[in-house]
Design a protein around this motif. Structure first.
Motif, PDB file in Angstrom:
ATOM      1  N   UNK A 104       2.825   4.211  11.776  1.00 60.80           N
ATOM      2  CA  UNK A 104       3.949   2.903  11.020  1.00 60.80           C
ATOM      3  C   UNK A 104       3.430   2.515  10.012  1.00 60.80           C
ATOM      4  N   UNK A 105       2.566   1.848   9.384  1.00 61.87           N
ATOM      5  CA  UNK A 105       1.613   1.543   7.596  1.00 61.87           C
ATOM      6  C   UNK A 105       2.279   3.128   6.487  1.00 61.87           C
ATOM      7  N   UNK A 106       2.403   4.498   6.803  1.00 61.06           N
ATOM      8  CA  UNK A 106       2.964   4.957   5.924  1.00 61.06           C
ATOM      9  C   UNK A 106       1.546   5.345   5.675  1.00 61.06           C
ATOM     10  N   UNK A 107       0.403   5.192   6.471  1.00 62.18           N
ATOM     11  CA  UNK A 107      -0.935   6.367   6.319  1.00 62.18           C
ATOM     12  C   UNK A 107      -1.155   7.967   6.932  1.00 62.18           C
ATOM     13  N   UNK A 108      -1.396   7.986   6.943  1.00 66.05           N
ATOM     14  CA  UNK A 108      -1.735   9.905   7.957  1.00 66.05           C
ATOM     15  C   UNK A 108      -2.561   9.296   8.999  1.00 66.05           C
ATOM     16  N   UNK A 109      -1.528   9.956  10.025  1.00 64.22           N
ATOM     17  CA  UNK A 109      -1.548  10.002  11.447  1.00 64.22           C
ATOM     18  C   UNK A 109      -3.186  10.827  11.700  1.00 64.22           C
ATOM     19  N   UNK A 146       0.704  -1.074   0.240  1.00 65.08           N
ATOM     20  CA  UNK A 146       0.033  -0.858   0.176  1.00 65.08           C
ATOM     21  C   UNK A 146       0.754   1.684  -0.152  1.00 65.08           C
ATOM     22  N   UNK A 147       0.713   1.838  -0.985  1.00 63.52           N
ATOM     23  CA  UNK A 147       1.027   3.686  -0.628  1.00 63.52           C
ATOM     24  C   UNK A 147      -0.060   4.936  -1.023  1.00 63.52           C
ATOM     25  N   UNK A 148       0.399   5.543  -0.827  1.00 62.19           N
ATOM     26  CA  UNK A 148      -0.240   7.117  -1.376  1.00 62.19           C
ATOM     27  C   UNK A 148      -0.734   6.833  -2.222  1.00 62.19           C
ATOM     28  N   UNK A 181      -6.065   6.259   6.166  1.00 66.38           N
ATOM     29  CA  UNK A 181      -4.785   6.382   6.905  1.00 66.38           C
ATOM     30  C   UNK A 181      -4.210   4.510   7.521  1.00 66.38           C
ATOM     31  N   UNK A 182      -4.263   3.993   6.139  1.00 68.79           N
ATOM     32  CA  UNK A 182      -4.145   2.386   5.943  1.00 68.79           C
ATOM     33  C   UNK A 182      -3.980   2.136   7.622  1.00 68.79           C
TER      34      UNK A 182
END
Length: 301
Positions: free
Chosen positions: A245-250, A229-231, A269-270
């Protein structure tokens, strides 16, 4: 005109956020270039009253409902950039138009990068899927495969075993499973194949077998793939959002990011299962949070 909110992304999260904002009489613009992550999907599941609906039909109904609210405008185009100046967000659209808003919701979601396996795209969305809660029922009691090159393969295999007793795990040449994990899986009748996958074989999107380097082949009617998964956009990163930690928006529990006035929801948010009903709920939460913030700002003036 200074808008109350700009919603970027027209999936379930962005659509539901726009609905709640419209019902709250907030001047809102929704940007949607209609390039969804699940473009290959013909049916969406797990959304009460809409189980099995085509995703584009769901969007059509949602847009029709938004038409009942005069404060919501839909722009069918991509957002190129967002900048914040003097507390106001400036949104630049692909047609060159600039829109100013007090608040912004990022509901842009993520993109999937599938494993580098020959012909995998021919089967993805038809007999290979990413979410067992969305598509496990349709594949129940059939010979299935979990295809994953990373650590969550063990967890996904355990979950998928809920729908079938005939399951294999393929790591495509990667050794991502520990010795203990392999022992546990094989004790439950789940065989692990660590050879590189040469090709996926089938017809008209229906998987029939998986062929490995060396010529060995295993029958399989479908299964689940763990993509990377990538933004979908780098807007949040450019604005200075912290990532999880997964590259999602906090965000916090009210969907506020670390940037004042900027909110995020849904797959952006992933942070959990990628399901329509969860994304829609998060969109509603973000909109309620924004409406509350605008009310408080009004009474502080």
């Amino acid at each position: 005109m200074l808008l109350d909110c700009a919603v970027i992304g027209g999936g379930p999260a962005g659509l539901n956020a726009s609905l709640v904002l419209g019902r709250s009489r907030r001047k809102t613009i929704l940007f949607d270039d209609n390039k969804p992550r699940n473009a290959v999907t013909s049916e969406s599941h797990g959304f009460i009253t809409r189980d099995g609906i085509n995703p584009q039909e769901l969007k059509r109904i949602a847009r029709e409902e938004l038409g009942n609210y005069p404060d919501v405008k839909i722009e069918k185009q991509r957002v190129l950039s967002v900048a914040k100046k003097n507390g106001v967000f400036q949104i630049t659209a692909e047609d060159g138009g600039i829109h100013n808003a007090k608040k912004v919701i990022l509901a842009t979601g993520f993109k999937e990068v599938l494993p580098d396996i020959q012909s995998i795209k021919e089967f993805y969305g038809t007999s290979l899927f990413s979410c067992p809660f969305c598509d496990g029922w349709e594949l129940r009691d059939r010979p299935l495969a979990v295809i994953s090159e990373n650590q969550p393969a063990f967890h996904l295999a355990k979950v998928v075993s809920n729908w079938t007793d005939n399951l294999i795990v393929c790591t495509n040449g990667k050794r991502t499973l520990s010795a203990d994990e392999k022992v546990i899986l094989e004790s439950k009748g789940i065989k692990v194949y660590e050879k590189k996958i040469r090709s996926l074989i089938g017809e008209k999107g229906c998987l029939q077998k998986i062929e490995f380097d060396g010529g060995e082949a295993v029958l399989s009617d479908g299964g689940f793939v763990l993509p990377e998964w990538v933004q979908a956009t780098d807007i949040g990163i450019q604005l200075g959002c912290n990532l999880n930690e997964r590259g999602g928006i906090e965000t916090d529990s009210w969907k506020k990011t670390t940037v004042e006035g900027l909110y995020a929801c849904g797959d952006t948010l992933m942070a959990g299962p990628s399901q329509l009903i969860l994304a829609a709920g998060e969109g509603s939460m973000a909109a309620i949070s924004i409406n509350g913030a605008l009310i408080e700002e009004k009474f502080r003036e």
